[in-house]
Design an enzyme around this catalytic site. Structure first.
Site, mmCIF file in Angstrom:
data_model
loop_
_atom_site.group_PDB
_atom_site.id
_atom_site.type_symbol
_atom_site.label_atom_id
_atom_site.label_comp_id
_atom_site.label_asym_id
_atom_site.label_seq_id
_atom_site.Cartn_x
_atom_site.Cartn_y
_atom_site.Cartn_z
ATOM 1 N N ILE A 18 0.847 -1.202 0.000
ATOM 2 C CA ILE A 18 0.000 0.000 0.000
ATOM 3 C C ILE A 18 0.878 1.247 0.000
ATOM 4 C CG2 ILE A 18 -1.732 1.324 1.298
ATOM 5 C CD1 ILE A 18 -2.904 -1.338 2.241
ATOM 6 N N ARG A 100 -7.848 -13.930 17.622
ATOM 7 C CA ARG A 100 -8.107 -12.493 17.549
ATOM 8 C C ARG A 100 -7.362 -11.728 18.648
ATOM 9 N NH1 ARG A 100 -14.114 -10.081 17.702
ATOM 10 N NH2 ARG A 100 -14.088 -11.298 19.595
ATOM 11 N N VAL A 131 -5.076 2.628 8.540
ATOM 12 C CA VAL A 131 -5.412 1.716 7.440
ATOM 13 C C VAL A 131 -5.151 0.266 7.873
ATOM 14 C CG1 VAL A 131 -4.809 1.055 5.061
ATOM 15 C CG2 VAL A 131 -4.896 3.475 5.708
ATOM 16 N N ASN A 133 -5.054 -3.162 9.635
ATOM 17 C CA ASN A 133 -6.156 -3.858 10.315
ATOM 18 C C ASN A 133 -5.730 -4.516 11.625
ATOM 19 O OD1 ASN A 133 -8.384 -3.370 8.645
ATOM 20 N ND2 ASN A 133 -7.405 -4.617 7.063
ATOM 21 N N ASP A 161 -14.276 0.616 1.324
ATOM 22 C CA ASP A 161 -15.560 -0.098 1.275
ATOM 23 C C ASP A 161 -16.604 0.779 0.582
ATOM 24 O OD1 ASP A 161 -14.409 -2.174 2.977
ATOM 25 O OD2 ASP A 161 -14.501 -0.654 4.543
ATOM 26 N N HIS A 189 -14.729 -1.968 9.877
ATOM 27 C CA HIS A 189 -14.107 -2.347 8.594
ATOM 28 C C HIS A 189 -13.733 -3.826 8.702
ATOM 29 C CE1 HIS A 189 -11.638 -2.582 5.085
ATOM 30 N NE2 HIS A 189 -10.616 -2.974 5.815
#
Ligand code: NDP
Length: 342
Positions: A18, A100, A131, A133, A161, A189
């Site tokens: 990115i 998680r 940005v 995650n 999105d 997101h």
């Protein structure tokens, strides 16, 4: 117009995919316009420094007229010193067998210190876009470590999105994306995000406007077809577009993520002039979103600040989806709280 003061932009994970798609566009003026010089700071972890240095060489070779300087560093305090715009892209990807909690803990170790470095040295007007995650919760972590920066300056990206929703609608209706307005992404997101077209409008070539769901009903052959299309195609396709890109392209989306980051900051700084878009911002309790969560809302920007679009009706099915996305955000927040990250 005279030459403006340079804007200092820090990009973390600058050596990644990115970063590579993002930095050249910032340097070329896409974020603030061609009349605003930019000073780039590229932050990387040791493994990414060489790649970021290579990108810096190429930036130099582009001879962008408004690129004031480029500096590559592995030091967060240096990277965020005097920064006006911080784009937090670098994050720990989910590894095999990672739960998680592990992912949130690993990212807490990145976004906590970055928030602290922003707190210490960033410019008074600093604006932060996360940005990397899990972006919403990473924004929450960074904000918690920057008590002197107004918490609403920490945002997370749902613009990709939003743009994906626009692209899919434009393709389905065979119109240009610019003719579609008032699409909304609510929530996290993640796969639970809520793309919502209940307020969307379509502007015709003659300037006339009509509800986009009506145009969809026409295109799909009846009002009854719209609900099925939204449920079976639109929502899963927008939410699952990242996976679709990986499958088709063989690697994750990079240029579109970079473009969305540019759009987010551009609109935040320069305003949305009457229209609205989607961004994950600190909730003030609007639409029943618990205060303090970073959640996606319909937003407009005025005088350099995001404002949540107020007074919209929320249909029952949309409400149920939002509530389930909020449950996920609350669970993430509770987990980072229990890990001592916020
Ligand atoms: P990318 O540049 O492709 O992605 C960076 C982050 O953006 C990931 O967390 C990714 O999340 C996220 N992301 C958000 N939206 C999207 C989207 N729509 N499509 C794709 N990604 C999205 O990753 P690379 O591995 O190429 O580069 C990451 C760089 O960050 C590396 O160079 C690494 O060294 C660096 N890094 C830097 C840190 C720092 O500066 N302190 C800390 C950690 C890493 P997801 O994984 O969910 O796709």
């Amino acid at each position: 117009m005279g030459i403006k003061e340079p804007v200092t932009v820090t990009v973390t994970g600058a050596g990644g995919q990115i970063g590579y798609a993002l930095l050249f566009r910032i340097a070329s003026g896409a974020m603030f316009g061609p009349a605003t010089p930019v000073r780039l700071r590229l932050l990387e972890i040791p493994a990414g420094l060489k790649s970021a240095e290579g990108t810096a060489l190429e930036l130099q070779d582009c001879a962008f007229s408004n690129l004031d300087s480029v500096e590559v560093t592995g030091n967060a305090e240096r990277a965020f010193d005097g920064t006006n715009v911080a784009l937090l892209v670098g994050a720990r990807p989910r590894g095999p067998g990672m739960e998680r909690g592990d992912l949130l803990a690993a990212n807490g170790a990145i976004f906590g210190p970055q928030g602290a470095a922003i707190n210490v040295g960033a410019a008074d007007d600093v604006r932060v876009l996360v940005v990397g995650n899990p972006a919403n919760t990473n924004a929450l972590i960074a904000a918690a470590h920057a008590p002197d920066v107004p918490a609403e300056r920490f945002t997370a990206m749902t613009r990709l999105d939003h743009n994906r929703a626009l692209g899919l609608l434009a393709g389905t209706l065979d119109v240009g994306v610019a003719s579609i307005g008032n699409v909304i992404i609510w929530g996290n997101h993640s796969a639970t995000q809520v793309p919502d077209i209940s307020h969307a409008i379509l502007t015709g070539a003659d300037g006339s406007q009509r509800p986009l769901p009506d145009a969809l009903a026409e295109a799909l052959g009846g009002t009854d077809k719209v609900a099925a299309w939204l449920e079976g195609t639109f929502i899963p396709r927008v939410a699952g577009r990242g996976a679709e890109i990986i499958e088709v392209r063989g690697s994750s989306s990079a240029a579109s993520a970079a473009a969305a980051a540019i759009d987010h900051v551009h609109d935040w700084v320069l305003g949305t002039s009457g229209s609205w878009t989607s961004a994950a911002v600190l909730s003030d309790g609007s639409y029943g979103v618990p205060r303090g969560l970073v959640s996606s809302f319909p937003v407009h920007s005025r005088n350099g600040a995001w404002e949540i679009q107020q007074g919209l009706s929320v249909a029952a099915d949309v409400r149920a989806r939002i509530d389930s996305s909020l449950k996920e955000l609350e669970a993430e927040r509770d987990m980072v709280k229990s890990l001592g990250l916020i």
